[in-house]
Write a protein that holds these residues in place. Structure first.
Motif: not given
Length: 91
Positions: A1-11, A17-27, A45-51
């Motif tokens: 859902m919009k607003g879900d996010r994952v933070e990745i901390v990398v050596d 370094r910290t990276y974030e991937v965020v669900a930027s739109r509804a659905g 996306t809802r249909s399974g397409g990778v953005v």
């Protein structure tokens, strides 16, 4: 859902370094996968397409934090006051 996010901390050698991937739109949602020594985080996306996709070597990933948006209960949704719609509101 919009607003879900994952933070990745990398050596990154001498630092992290910290990276974030965020669900930027509804659905859209964020999915994670670990395959053949690679951590892959994708916005889908809802249909399974990778953005977009972020890939990291699994040996370099220090932390992977999934942070879902708090979901509202059906009784807590905006616009619901707990009384039937046919009654007039008190003024």
């Amino acid at each position: 859902m919009k607003g879900d996010r994952v933070e990745i901390v990398v050596d990154a050698g001498d630092t992290t370094r910290t990276y974030e991937v965020v669900a930027s739109r509804a659905g859209r949602r964020v999915e994670t996968a670990v395959r053949r020594g690679v951590v892959e985080v994708s916005e889908v996306t809802r249909s399974g397409g990778v953005v977009r996709t972020a890939r990291f070597m699994a040996t370099r990933v220090l932390a992977l934090v999934e942070q879902p948006v708090p979901r509202e209960d059906s009784s807590e949704q905006k616009g619901q006051t707990g009384r039937p719609l046919r009654e007039d509101p008190e003024t």
